[in-house]
Scaffold this motif. Structure first.
Motif, PDB file in Angstrom:
ATOM      1  N   ASN A 194       0.816  -1.220   0.000  1.00 15.85           N
ATOM      2  CA  ASN A 194       0.000   0.000   0.000  1.00 15.85           C
ATOM      3  C   ASN A 194       0.847   1.266   0.000  1.00 15.85           C
ATOM      4  O   ASN A 194       0.433   2.302   0.536  1.00 15.85           O
ATOM      5  CB  ASN A 194      -0.946   0.002   1.209  1.00 15.85           C
ATOM      6  N   GLU A 195       2.028   1.199  -0.608  1.00 18.70           N
ATOM      7  CA  GLU A 195       2.889   2.368  -0.753  1.00 18.70           C
ATOM      8  C   GLU A 195       3.060   2.682  -2.240  1.00 18.70           C
ATOM      9  O   GLU A 195       2.899   1.802  -3.093  1.00 18.70           O
ATOM     10  CB  GLU A 195       4.260   2.128  -0.129  1.00 18.70           C
ATOM     11  N   PRO A 196       3.392   3.938  -2.569  1.00 18.33           N
ATOM     12  CA  PRO A 196       3.676   4.262  -3.968  1.00 18.33           C
ATOM     13  C   PRO A 196       4.847   3.433  -4.494  1.00 18.33           C
ATOM     14  O   PRO A 196       5.677   2.945  -3.729  1.00 18.33           O
ATOM     15  CB  PRO A 196       4.033   5.749  -3.910  1.00 18.33           C
ATOM     16  N   PHE A 197       4.912   3.300  -5.819  1.00 18.55           N
ATOM     17  CA  PHE A 197       6.018   2.566  -6.421  1.00 18.55           C
ATOM     18  C   PHE A 197       7.328   3.324  -6.232  1.00 18.55           C
ATOM     19  O   PHE A 197       7.351   4.540  -6.031  1.00 18.55           O
ATOM     20  CB  PHE A 197       5.741   2.332  -7.913  1.00 18.55           C
ATOM     21  N   LEU A 198       8.432   2.591  -6.305  1.00 18.72           N
ATOM     22  CA  LEU A 198       9.756   3.128  -5.997  1.00 18.72           C
ATOM     23  C   LEU A 198      10.382   3.808  -7.203  1.00 18.72           C
ATOM     24  O   LEU A 198      10.259   3.331  -8.335  1.00 18.72           O
ATOM     25  CB  LEU A 198      10.681   1.994  -5.531  1.00 18.72           C
ATOM     26  N   ASP A 199      11.104   4.893  -6.937  1.00 18.17           N
ATOM     27  CA  ASP A 199      11.944   5.555  -7.939  1.00 18.17           C
ATOM     28  C   ASP A 199      13.349   5.730  -7.368  1.00 18.17           C
ATOM     29  O   ASP A 199      13.570   5.585  -6.162  1.00 18.17           O
ATOM     30  CB  ASP A 199      11.385   6.933  -8.312  1.00 18.17           C
ATOM     31  N   PHE A 200      14.293   6.091  -8.255  1.00 18.36           N
ATOM     32  CA  PHE A 200      15.666   6.354  -7.817  1.00 18.36           C
ATOM     33  C   PHE A 200      15.813   7.790  -7.331  1.00 18.36           C
ATOM     34  O   PHE A 200      15.302   8.738  -7.946  1.00 18.36           O
ATOM     35  CB  PHE A 200      16.644   6.126  -8.972  1.00 18.36           C
TER      36      PHE A 200
END
Length: 652
Positions: A194-200
């Motif tokens: 339930n968290e936003p997707f990951l970015d660098f």
């Protein structure tokens, strides 16, 4: 009327109960579908609502425990696994027991965890996790490597309230993944947690302290609307490997069950910008390939995967980098490193030390960080748990270190962090990873006289017969050899005049010394004139085919022993005497035995023995050793005693 009303009420009550049961089962099906698609949070909400209504079932308790377990919420997973254990003990699978034991470690209930692990061991004793638990009953005492060498610190100014993990140093910046500021619409939310997707993201590193500066996005084109994580860079800084969901050129792909797997992508820096990522050729839609790590010479790429050939949920693998997007076939790092649990997040330091995370070994809880100790030839010797404070009862992973500055970073979801996963900084005192060795000493002695044999040689062999080390004994027949701890080995003593002797030993894991004395049996006892070498050497009977006198292969094998003695004793003179039983014509038996004796002598001469030292003579049935002469009523076994070859010492 009252009776009819009661019946109507009963019917209404039954209808209401059936409707409620049907609705609950429908909700269970809905939750199960979300669970199977890894939407753990959505499934969790349904299960919790049903539990709040008083509904209980094996599936509900199990799925609630799993949904919290896979998100590292061990306090909650332990609660639901306990309900499953208490109310449905017969339904528990070995994997349920293992997860329950791990969850109990997560809340530091180690004694309770050990009791559940003992049940797991009895259920699945051949599992490497069970074997390691059985081999290390005092694992908490043994997990002490460099505990005082490390100091850890939560980088609170860098971490967000969401996931921050997977750090890597690049151009004096820390590159990491974060779920911060990625978006708020539903399609950008990862239903696993339930968290936003990951970015660098990137943050500059203070050279003196290792602290981080202001955080900003990194990579531009490298970030997609799905997950990116676990970057690694070539030493020249121009090539990057990283993990991404199976999403390329605007297309999302999934396996046959609809699950979007992980893949490793590669990007090259050109003119200051990163190129469009290209996936590696050993990726596949049906399994995950993730967490890349480069060797210091950039010739090998390590990664985690559940591809075919994986022992557990995920293993550490390696490929050779052969050229531009050309790689060798993936190779599993094997059972010394991989277990039936989760092995992931490999990292190779500049000194070539392999670090990784695992939940398959006796540890402090969840994922622990380990380092591989290697032999001088580079082979894996054994695996060391880094201990506290790097490891905790929760998940600890994605460890990186600058060997020369003795500082680095790792990721953890321990309770006092900022968010679900945080990046911690650590410093350590300069330390070399020890290679544990035990000293094996002993003497080599004559088995009959117990006198020392100062001409012997002692060798250490692995279980495949490869010689690991060898040394001659000293003038007192004493030897001393160092051996890597914890392995099974063969210790062999040899000397030309004796039969070799071996001992199978397990080297202590703690480096304690061992004493192993070896006793050699003489190949022959002292030779005297008139002795029969056949008896001294315990030769098997020298058989010939019926009515023949040529040497058969089985006879040649026994004659080789006589040949060895004559080669070792150049003054030895032997007469071969061949005897038959009483059956048959006397003159024929005499002639046949003579031919056989001379044929035997000729065989030994043909192998290089001087013909003046060996001769053959037949005695037929003239020297029987029992009363089985002509016309006697003897058994075959009694006649057999008379059919013999003797190797009589004429002079020595």
């Amino acid at each position: 009327m009252q009776v009819i009303s009661s019946k109507r009420f009963l019917h209404f009550f039954l209808f209401l109960s059936l409707s409620l049961t049907y609705a609950q089962e429908k909700e269970l099906d809905k939750a199960a579908k979300k669970f199977e698609s890894y939407a753990f949070i959505d499934a969790q909400k349904i299960y919790l609502r049903l539990a709040g209504e008083g509904y209980e079932s094996e599936e509900l308790f199990k799925k609630l425990g799993d949904s919290y377990y896979f998100n590292g919420k061990y306090e909650e997973s332990a609660k639901w696994y306990k309900k499953l254990y208490d109310k449905y003990p017969e339904s528990l699978t070995p994997e349920d027991l293992f997860r329950y034991a791990q969850s109990l470690k997560g809340v530091q209930q180690y004694e309770a965890s050990d009791r559940i692990m003992e049940l797991f061991r009895k259920e699945k004793g051949e599992d490497s996790r069970a074997e390691l638990f059985n081999e290390e009953p005092d694992y908490l005492e043994e997990i002490s490597y460099s505990e005082s060498e490390y100091e850890v610190e939560n980088l609170r100014r860098t971490n967000s309230r969401l996931s921050d993990f997977g750090p890597m140093i690049y151009e004096n910046k820390l590159i990491f993944s974060s779920a911060r500021d990625t978006g708020s619409t539903a399609r950008y939310i990862h239903k696993w947690n339930n968290e936003p997707f990951l970015d660098f993201y990137q943050a500059p590193i203070d050279v003196e302290t290792g602290d981080l500066g202001a955080v900003e996005k990194f990579g531009g084109i490298l970030n997609s609307r799905y997950h990116e994580s676990s970057p690694t860079f070539t030493s020249d800084g121009n090539t990057m490997y990283f993990t991404r969901n199976n999403f390329s050129q605007g297309v999302k792909r999934s396996d046959k069950n609809g699950t979007v797997r992980l893949k490793i992508f590669k990007s090259v820096k050109k003119g200051g910008n990163w190129s469009a990522p290209v996936e590696l050729p050993f990726n596949d839609d049906d399994y995950s390939v993730s967490h890349p790590a480069l060797s210091p010479d950039n010739k090998k790429l390590y990664f985690a995967s559940d591809m075919p050939g994986t022992v557990g949920f995920s293993d550490i693998w390696v490929v050779d980098i052969l050229g531009d997007n050309e790689y060798s076939a993936p190779e599993n790092l094997g059972p010394i490193i991989n277990t039936e649990g989760r092995e992931n997040f490999p990292y190779i330091s500049k000194k070539g030390n392999l670090y990784f995370s695992s939940d398959g070994r006796p540890g402090l809880g969840g994922l622990d960080i380990y380092v591989v100790a290697t032999k001088k030839n580079g082979d894996v010797a054994y695996v060391i748990n880094l201990g506290k404070p790097v490891n905790s009862p929760q998940d600890d992973f994605a460890f990186i270190v600058d060997d020369y500055r003795n500082m680095g970073y790792f990721s953890t979801n321990r309770y006092y962090g900022m968010g679900s996963d945080d990046i911690f900084k650590f410093t350590r005192k300069p330390v070399e990873i020890p290679v544990c060795e035990s000293l094996i000493t002993g003497t080599v002695r004559d088995k009959e006289t117990e006198l020392p044999i100062p001409t012997a040689t002692v060798s250490i062999l692995d279980l495949e017969g490869n010689v690991l080390a060898s040394t001659p004994v000293n003038e007192n027949a004493e030897y001393s050899l160092s051996v890597i701890c914890g392995q099974q080995i063969l210790i062999r003593a040899s000397e030309p005049e004796y039969y070799s002797a071996e001992e199978l030993v397990t080297v202590p894991k703690d480096g304690d010394d061992m004493v192993v004395d070896l006793y050699l049996e003489p190949r022959i006892t002292k030779i005297n004139q008139g002795d029969d070498l056949a008896k001294l050497l315990d030769l098997k009977p020298i058989y010939f085919d019926f009515d023949r006198f040529n040497i058969r292969p089985d006879a040649a094998e026994e004659l080789t022993k006589v040949l060895a003695v004559m080669e070792s004793n150049p003054t030895l003179v032997v007469e071969i005497r061949s005897h038959t039983d009483s059956r048959g014509i006397d003159s024929y038996n005499l002639s046949l035995s003579d031919k056989r004796a001379k044929s035997t002598a000729d065989w030994i001469v043909s192998r290089g023995i001087d013909p003046t030292r060996i001769s053959g003579k037949g005695f037929g049935e003239t020297e029987l050793i029992n009363d089985c002469g002509n016309g006697s009523d003897c058994t075959e076994e009694q006649h057999q005693l008379n059919r013999r070859s003797e190797f009589i010492v004429i002079s020595f």
